[in-house]
Design a protein around this motif. Sequence first.
Motif, PDB file in Angstrom:
ATOM      1  N   SER A   4      48.822  44.566  54.021  1.00 49.69           N
ATOM      2  CA  SER A   4      48.929  45.855  54.709  1.00 49.69           C
ATOM      3  C   SER A   4      49.129  46.993  53.720  1.00 49.69           C
ATOM      4  CB  SER A   4      50.091  45.799  55.699  1.00 49.69           C
ATOM      5  OG  SER A   4      50.268  47.046  56.325  1.00 49.69           O
ATOM      6  N   ARG A   5      49.967  46.764  52.694  1.00 50.67           N
ATOM      7  CA  ARG A   5      50.246  47.807  51.709  1.00 50.67           C
ATOM      8  C   ARG A   5      48.966  48.290  51.035  1.00 50.67           C
ATOM      9  NH1 ARG A   5      53.729  46.820  46.247  1.00 50.67           N
ATOM     10  NH2 ARG A   5      54.982  45.524  47.678  1.00 50.67           N
ATOM     11  N   TYR A   6      48.028  47.363  50.779  1.00 50.51           N
ATOM     12  CA  TYR A   6      46.812  47.725  50.049  1.00 50.51           C
ATOM     13  C   TYR A   6      45.583  47.823  50.954  1.00 50.51           C
ATOM     14  CZ  TYR A   6      49.744  47.160  46.009  1.00 50.51           C
ATOM     15  OH  TYR A   6      50.755  47.324  45.099  1.00 50.51           O
ATOM     16  N   GLY A   7      45.811  47.920  52.249  1.00 49.79           N
ATOM     17  CA  GLY A   7      44.738  48.193  53.185  1.00 49.79           C
ATOM     18  C   GLY A   7      43.654  47.141  53.222  1.00 49.79           C
ATOM     19  N   ILE A   8      44.030  45.872  53.131  1.00 49.57           N
ATOM     20  CA  ILE A   8      43.041  44.790  53.136  1.00 49.57           C
ATOM     21  C   ILE A   8      42.496  44.619  54.545  1.00 49.57           C
ATOM     22  CG2 ILE A   8      42.620  42.373  52.580  1.00 49.57           C
ATOM     23  CD1 ILE A   8      43.400  44.214  50.189  1.00 49.57           C
ATOM     24  N   ARG A   9      41.168  44.727  54.680  1.00 50.00           N
ATOM     25  CA  ARG A   9      40.522  44.624  55.984  1.00 50.00           C
ATOM     26  C   ARG A   9      39.591  43.418  56.090  1.00 50.00           C
ATOM     27  NH1 ARG A   9      44.039  47.562  56.776  1.00 50.00           N
ATOM     28  NH2 ARG A   9      44.009  49.753  57.424  1.00 50.00           N
ATOM     29  N   GLY A  10      39.114  42.940  54.954  1.00 47.64           N
ATOM     30  CA  GLY A  10      38.200  41.805  54.967  1.00 47.64           C
ATOM     31  C   GLY A  10      38.492  40.872  53.811  1.00 47.64           C
ATOM     32  N   PHE A  11      37.911  39.683  53.855  1.00 46.68           N
ATOM     33  CA  PHE A  11      38.191  38.671  52.830  1.00 46.68           C
ATOM     34  C   PHE A  11      36.876  38.123  52.261  1.00 46.68           C
ATOM     35  CE2 PHE A  11      41.556  38.267  56.136  1.00 46.68           C
ATOM     36  CZ  PHE A  11      42.582  38.815  55.400  1.00 46.68           C
ATOM     37  N   PRO A  12      36.868  37.805  50.956  1.00 44.48           N
ATOM     38  CA  PRO A  12      37.917  38.155  49.992  1.00 44.48           C
ATOM     39  C   PRO A  12      37.783  39.616  49.559  1.00 44.48           C
ATOM     40  CG  PRO A  12      36.147  37.022  48.869  1.00 44.48           C
ATOM     41  CD  PRO A  12      35.766  37.050  50.325  1.00 44.48           C
ATOM     42  N   THR A  13      38.905  40.252  49.285  1.00 43.52           N
ATOM     43  CA  THR A  13      38.936  41.585  48.679  1.00 43.52           C
ATOM     44  C   THR A  13      39.582  41.457  47.308  1.00 43.52           C
ATOM     45  OG1 THR A  13      39.037  42.779  50.781  1.00 43.52           O
ATOM     46  CG2 THR A  13      39.899  43.905  48.838  1.00 43.52           C
ATOM     47  N   ILE A  14      38.947  42.052  46.306  1.00 40.82           N
ATOM     48  CA  ILE A  14      39.466  41.975  44.931  1.00 40.82           C
ATOM     49  C   ILE A  14      39.853  43.373  44.483  1.00 40.82           C
ATOM     50  CG2 ILE A  14      38.956  41.370  42.532  1.00 40.82           C
ATOM     51  CD1 ILE A  14      36.862  39.383  43.636  1.00 40.82           C
ATOM     52  N   LYS A  15      41.057  43.503  43.950  1.00 38.35           N
ATOM     53  CA  LYS A  15      41.539  44.789  43.440  1.00 38.35           C
ATOM     54  C   LYS A  15      42.002  44.645  41.994  1.00 38.35           C
ATOM     55  CE  LYS A  15      42.718  47.139  47.738  1.00 38.35           C
ATOM     56  NZ  LYS A  15      41.919  48.361  47.484  1.00 38.35           N
ATOM     57  N   ILE A  16      41.866  45.738  41.267  1.00 40.63           N
ATOM     58  CA  ILE A  16      42.249  45.778  39.854  1.00 40.63           C
ATOM     59  C   ILE A  16      43.505  46.633  39.722  1.00 40.63           C
ATOM     60  CG2 ILE A  16      41.571  46.558  37.549  1.00 40.63           C
ATOM     61  CD1 ILE A  16      38.631  46.089  38.493  1.00 40.63           C
ATOM     62  N   PHE A  17      44.522  46.084  39.042  1.00 39.48           N
ATOM     63  CA  PHE A  17      45.798  46.773  38.859  1.00 39.48           C
ATOM     64  C   PHE A  17      46.058  46.971  37.364  1.00 39.48           C
ATOM     65  CE2 PHE A  17      46.036  44.730  42.947  1.00 39.48           C
ATOM     66  CZ  PHE A  17      46.767  45.592  43.750  1.00 39.48           C
ATOM     67  N   SER A  18      46.157  48.247  36.957  1.00 36.54           N
ATOM     68  CA  SER A  18      46.547  48.593  35.589  1.00 36.54           C
ATOM     69  C   SER A  18      47.856  49.372  35.665  1.00 36.54           C
ATOM     70  CB  SER A  18      45.471  49.444  34.909  1.00 36.54           C
ATOM     71  OG  SER A  18      44.248  48.740  34.839  1.00 36.54           O
ATOM     72  N   LYS A  19      48.758  49.095  34.753  1.00 38.61           N
ATOM     73  CA  LYS A  19      50.094  49.683  34.813  1.00 38.61           C
ATOM     74  C   LYS A  19      50.023  51.209  34.847  1.00 38.61           C
ATOM     75  CE  LYS A  19      54.707  49.268  32.809  1.00 38.61           C
ATOM     76  NZ  LYS A  19      55.534  48.610  31.763  1.00 38.61           N
ATOM     77  N   GLY A  20      50.741  51.798  35.822  1.00 33.87           N
ATOM     78  CA  GLY A  20      50.806  53.246  35.918  1.00 33.87           C
ATOM     79  C   GLY A  20      49.616  53.893  36.600  1.00 33.87           C
ATOM     80  N   GLU A  21      48.661  53.099  37.076  1.00 32.07           N
ATOM     81  CA  GLU A  21      47.473  53.647  37.720  1.00 32.07           C
ATOM     82  C   GLU A  21      47.346  53.125  39.145  1.00 32.07           C
ATOM     83  OE1 GLU A  21      44.009  52.963  35.386  1.00 32.07           O
ATOM     84  OE2 GLU A  21      44.944  53.617  33.502  1.00 32.07           O
ATOM     85  N   GLU A  22      46.601  53.875  39.946  1.00 33.54           N
ATOM     86  CA  GLU A  22      46.337  53.427  41.303  1.00 33.54           C
ATOM     87  C   GLU A  22      45.399  52.216  41.275  1.00 33.54           C
ATOM     88  OE1 GLU A  22      47.490  54.536  44.371  1.00 33.54           O
ATOM     89  OE2 GLU A  22      48.931  55.582  43.078  1.00 33.54           O
ATOM     90  N   PRO A  23      45.584  51.258  42.201  1.00 28.26           N
ATOM     91  CA  PRO A  23      44.690  50.095  42.208  1.00 28.26           C
ATOM     92  C   PRO A  23      43.247  50.515  42.461  1.00 28.26           C
ATOM     93  CG  PRO A  23      46.073  50.151  44.182  1.00 28.26           C
ATOM     94  CD  PRO A  23      46.606  51.185  43.253  1.00 28.26           C
ATOM     95  N   GLU A  24      42.346  49.758  41.881  1.00 28.54           N
ATOM     96  CA  GLU A  24      40.911  50.059  41.940  1.00 28.54           C
ATOM     97  C   GLU A  24      40.178  48.906  42.619  1.00 28.54           C
ATOM     98  OE1 GLU A  24      37.279  50.127  38.638  1.00 28.54           O
ATOM     99  OE2 GLU A  24      39.364  50.380  38.001  1.00 28.54           O
ATOM    100  N   ASP A  25      39.253  49.220  43.493  1.00 31.96           N
ATOM    101  CA  ASP A  25      38.453  48.171  44.125  1.00 31.96           C
ATOM    102  C   ASP A  25      37.470  47.583  43.130  1.00 31.96           C
ATOM    103  OD1 ASP A  25      39.628  48.392  46.630  1.00 31.96           O
ATOM    104  OD2 ASP A  25      38.252  49.962  47.277  1.00 31.96           O
ATOM    105  N   TYR A  26      37.376  46.258  43.105  1.00 34.72           N
ATOM    106  CA  TYR A  26      36.365  45.582  42.286  1.00 34.72           C
ATOM    107  C   TYR A  26      35.081  45.500  43.103  1.00 34.72           C
ATOM    108  CZ  TYR A  26      33.787  41.770  40.054  1.00 34.72           C
ATOM    109  OH  TYR A  26      32.795  41.005  39.472  1.00 34.72           O
ATOM    110  N   GLU A  27      34.004  46.064  42.560  1.00 34.88           N
ATOM    111  CA  GLU A  27      32.744  46.133  43.290  1.00 34.88           C
ATOM    112  C   GLU A  27      31.669  45.257  42.656  1.00 34.88           C
ATOM    113  OE1 GLU A  27      32.652  47.593  46.019  1.00 34.88           O
ATOM    114  OE2 GLU A  27      34.160  49.194  46.027  1.00 34.88           O
ATOM    115  N   GLY A  28      32.028  44.451  41.671  1.00 32.40           N
ATOM    116  CA  GLY A  28      31.033  43.673  40.941  1.00 32.40           C
ATOM    117  C   GLY A  28      30.629  42.395  41.643  1.00 32.40           C
ATOM    118  N   GLY A  29      29.826  41.601  40.935  1.00 31.96           N
ATOM    119  CA  GLY A  29      29.352  40.332  41.469  1.00 31.96           C
ATOM    120  C   GLY A  29      30.465  39.306  41.573  1.00 31.96           C
ATOM    121  N   ARG A  30      30.169  38.211  42.240  1.00 30.36           N
ATOM    122  CA  ARG A  30      31.196  37.203  42.510  1.00 30.36           C
ATOM    123  C   ARG A  30      30.978  35.926  41.702  1.00 30.36           C
ATOM    124  NH1 ARG A  30      34.035  38.918  47.166  1.00 30.36           N
ATOM    125  NH2 ARG A  30      33.950  41.193  47.052  1.00 30.36           N
TER     126      ARG A  30
END
Length: 441
Positions: free
Chosen positions: A231-257
């Motif tokens: 819920s915190r990261y607004g996950i609506r579908g599966f799988p969802t991949i997010k990128i977390f770097s210290k001090g930055e907002e999480p980023e959606d991974y849009e690449g291949g699987r």
Amino acid sequence: MELLQGVLVSALVITVHGFYTASDDVIELNPSNFNKQVLQSDSLWLIEFYAPWCGHCQRLTPDWKKAATALKGIVKIGAVDADQHKSLGSQYGIRGFPTIKVFGANKNKPDDYQGGRTSEAIVEGAMTALRSLVKDRLSGRTGGSGQSKQSGGGSGAGDKKDVVELTDDNFDRLVLNGDEVWMVEFFAPWCGHCKRLEPEWTAAATAVKDQTKGKVKLGAVDATVHQGLASRYGIRGFPTIKIFSKGEEPEDYEGGRTRADIVARAMDLFSANAPPPELHEIIDQDIFKSTCDDSQLCIVAVLPHILDTGASGRNSYLDVMRKMAEKYKKKMWGWLWAEAGAQMDLESSLGIGGFGYPAMAAINARKMKYSLLKGSFSETGIHEFLRDLSVGRGSTASIGGGALPKISTVEAWNGKDGQLPVEEDIDLSDVDLDDLGKDEL
């Protein structure tokens, strides 16, 4: 006429986009088939990573085809157009063309092929690797597939323990407050797409752990259990991949699987967050050897004597090198410098000195090869030199003596201007100059 032009255009397209066809015994590999064909295979593979514009690759092609035919049914011979499939090239650290890798017992850690480039040498190298593989299997040292027995992963693809299980209890501590970069998969156990992603994610986690030394990590959150995180990261579908770097907002991974796609993105993240490599003065054998042994290339500059430039002049040269080290930090090369005349064996083995100072060479310690900077010692000149090397266009020569030169132990530069040697005062008070003149007459 139009038909002839069409034939010529078709031939040109084939020439540009690949060296091998379905009629060859060389197996063309790409991100879509690499995992199944190679990583999940029990076979020994020799794989050439090439670029269509590379002259050395073009000359290798007929011998690569001959070797593939000779080894058919014994050892598999593959080829990857790394210019087109950059993710695979990045995954295996390809810096020049052609590069040949041997995928043996541990498919996650292929060996560099160091043999000759004739068909006979390739066949001999393949058979040597095959004998070694069979010997290891007899002694029980391998699992017989693309992974070790201890890996615990499926399909020969990696170790499940390398995917960090993230929960409501440990997520903030590990991901948000840690220093590593994270790629996090939010999944549901019943999700079919998640099940298909699992072996790719596991294989990528092992490869990324090895290649980044743990600086980039892959994690997984069961979003059906840890619904607060989802819920915190607004996950609506599966799988969802997010990128977390210290001090930055999480980023959606849009690449291949695929494993290759995931590893390529992880390596980009690693490079972007890595500090530039250190620039070391060559003051002893340990610094030189460790830097060159640990890097595919080490960039060595020989700068003018401090009396010729002063501290400001030397620092300007060092600043240029630091800027280039930052620009090429993704390559993870080593960077070194020495004062002219301080390491004469090194200068001699690299042919430095004939063009004056400053001079620069790029050394491949594994192949005992080097290439000299022929252009200006400037950001533009060095960039052109390193760019050509990185795509396999630079000319190389063998290191003199066939081994890394002996390095003298010297004092490190103190950062100050040089000082001329103090001349000894000569007391002439007891010398009768008039008498000396008479004697000469």
